[in-house]
Design a protein around this motif. Structure first.
Motif, mmCIF file in Angstrom:
data_model
loop_
_atom_site.group_PDB
_atom_site.id
_atom_site.type_symbol
_atom_site.label_atom_id
_atom_site.label_comp_id
_atom_site.label_asym_id
_atom_site.label_seq_id
_atom_site.Cartn_x
_atom_site.Cartn_y
_atom_site.Cartn_z
ATOM 1 N N UNK A 19 0.880 -1.169 0.000
ATOM 2 C CA UNK A 19 0.000 0.000 0.000
ATOM 3 C C UNK A 19 0.913 1.214 0.000
ATOM 4 N N UNK A 20 0.655 2.146 -0.916
ATOM 5 C CA UNK A 20 1.519 3.318 -0.999
ATOM 6 C C UNK A 20 0.796 4.571 -0.541
ATOM 7 N N UNK A 21 1.613 5.502 -0.061
ATOM 8 C CA UNK A 21 1.154 6.838 0.317
ATOM 9 C C UNK A 21 2.069 7.802 -0.420
ATOM 10 N N UNK A 22 1.488 8.773 -1.098
ATOM 11 C CA UNK A 22 2.294 9.733 -1.847
ATOM 12 C C UNK A 22 1.731 11.142 -1.680
ATOM 13 N N UNK A 23 2.624 12.088 -1.635
ATOM 14 C CA UNK A 23 2.275 13.509 -1.565
ATOM 15 C C UNK A 23 2.836 14.166 -2.809
ATOM 16 N N UNK A 24 1.944 14.668 -3.660
ATOM 17 C CA UNK A 24 2.338 15.413 -4.844
ATOM 18 C C UNK A 24 1.837 16.836 -4.680
ATOM 19 N N UNK A 25 2.756 17.721 -4.361
ATOM 20 C CA UNK A 25 2.442 19.148 -4.202
ATOM 21 C C UNK A 25 1.297 19.389 -3.223
ATOM 22 N N UNK A 26 1.306 18.633 -2.132
ATOM 23 C CA UNK A 26 0.285 18.819 -1.104
ATOM 24 C C UNK A 26 -0.949 17.963 -1.262
ATOM 25 N N UNK A 27 -1.093 17.271 -2.383
ATOM 26 C CA UNK A 27 -2.207 16.338 -2.578
ATOM 27 C C UNK A 27 -1.737 14.950 -2.167
ATOM 28 N N UNK A 28 -2.299 14.446 -1.079
ATOM 29 C CA UNK A 28 -1.889 13.156 -0.544
ATOM 30 C C UNK A 28 -2.858 12.092 -1.035
ATOM 31 N N UNK A 29 -2.292 10.989 -1.541
ATOM 32 C CA UNK A 29 -3.099 9.858 -1.989
ATOM 33 C C UNK A 29 -2.624 8.589 -1.296
ATOM 34 N N UNK A 30 -3.549 7.653 -1.189
ATOM 35 C CA UNK A 30 -3.254 6.318 -0.663
ATOM 36 C C UNK A 30 -3.768 5.333 -1.695
ATOM 37 N N UNK A 31 -2.999 4.283 -1.964
ATOM 38 C CA UNK A 31 -3.448 3.336 -2.977
ATOM 39 C C UNK A 31 -2.694 2.031 -2.966
ATOM 40 N N UNK A 32 -3.017 1.228 -3.946
ATOM 41 C CA UNK A 32 -2.410 -0.096 -4.096
ATOM 42 C C UNK A 32 -2.549 -0.523 -5.546
ATOM 43 N N UNK A 33 -1.716 -1.488 -5.962
ATOM 44 C CA UNK A 33 -1.816 -1.974 -7.338
ATOM 45 C C UNK A 33 -2.971 -2.958 -7.447
ATOM 46 N N UNK A 34 -3.497 -3.071 -8.637
ATOM 47 C CA UNK A 34 -4.598 -4.006 -8.873
ATOM 48 C C UNK A 34 -4.041 -5.401 -9.130
ATOM 49 N N UNK A 35 -4.900 -6.385 -8.948
ATOM 50 C CA UNK A 35 -4.519 -7.786 -9.110
ATOM 51 C C UNK A 35 -5.431 -8.454 -10.129
ATOM 52 N N UNK A 36 -4.966 -9.571 -10.703
ATOM 53 C CA UNK A 36 -5.770 -10.247 -11.726
ATOM 54 C C UNK A 36 -7.032 -10.873 -11.155
ATOM 55 N N UNK A 37 -7.962 -11.138 -12.048
ATOM 56 C CA UNK A 37 -9.205 -11.821 -11.662
ATOM 57 C C UNK A 37 -8.870 -13.173 -11.049
ATOM 58 N N UNK A 38 -9.779 -13.687 -10.271
ATOM 59 C CA UNK A 38 -9.571 -14.985 -9.643
ATOM 60 C C UNK A 38 -9.225 -14.824 -8.175
ATOM 61 N N UNK A 39 -8.414 -15.723 -7.688
ATOM 62 C CA UNK A 39 -8.083 -15.782 -6.262
ATOM 63 C C UNK A 39 -7.474 -14.483 -5.749
ATOM 64 N N UNK A 40 -6.705 -13.787 -6.582
ATOM 65 C CA UNK A 40 -6.028 -12.580 -6.122
ATOM 66 C C UNK A 40 -6.993 -11.430 -5.835
ATOM 67 N N UNK A 41 -8.232 -11.547 -6.260
ATOM 68 C CA UNK A 41 -9.211 -10.518 -5.935
ATOM 69 C C UNK A 41 -9.489 -10.469 -4.438
#
Length: 143
Positions: free
Chosen positions: A106-128
């Motif tokens: 899970x990543x946290x990033x600040x771009x010029x004061x805009x903070x986002x939290x996110x993660x990469x997507x995974x393929x369909x199936x069990x990884x969902x």
């Protein structure tokens, strides 16, 4: 001539891959420090262990001159890496090659004061199921 036509036709439909196609992000109302604390707390609060925190923003800033760049990508950016023994075993029993997705991040990033939290997507199936866990953790951190 036929090959040239096919190549031209394919080029019309080609769409460049973007990071947005491979990640899910949410805006965070607060500081980068508050976001990193919230993410780490949400991970640990589920009984999971943060294996490593990649200080990606620091690395990019530190190496910019060495790679010949003056572009500042982030004010700060960290990636929290962790695994769930139970969930990892479950998805790898479905397909042992799901090892390629572990650890989860899970990543946290600040771009010029805009903070986002996110993660990469995974393929369909069990990884969902892993993707659902990541989203639950992020949703908790956003609150």
């Amino acid at each position: 001539m036929k090959n040239l036509f096919m190549a031209g036709t394919l080029a019309l439909f080609a769409v460049p891959a973007c990071a947005q196609d491979h990640s899910i992000t949410y805006p965070f109302e607060g500081s980068f420090e508050d976001a990193t604390f919230a993410v780490e707390s949400a991970i640990v609060g589920r009984g999971l262990v943060v294996d490593w925190v990649s200080h990606t923003g620091d690395m990019l800033a530190r190496t910019a001159d060495a790679v010949g760049s003056d572009v500042k990508l982030f004010e700060a950016a960290d990636v929290f890496q962790f695994c769930s023994a139970q969930l990892s075993r479950k998805v790898m029993e479905v397909d042992p090659m799901n090892i390629a997705f572990c650890p989860y991040g899970i990543f946290v990033a600040d771009q010029a004061g805009d903070v986002i939290v996110g993660y990469k997507t995974y393929p369909e199936g069990a990884m969902q199921e892993v993707q659902a866990l990541l989203d639950e953790i992020v949703q908790e951190a956003l609150q």
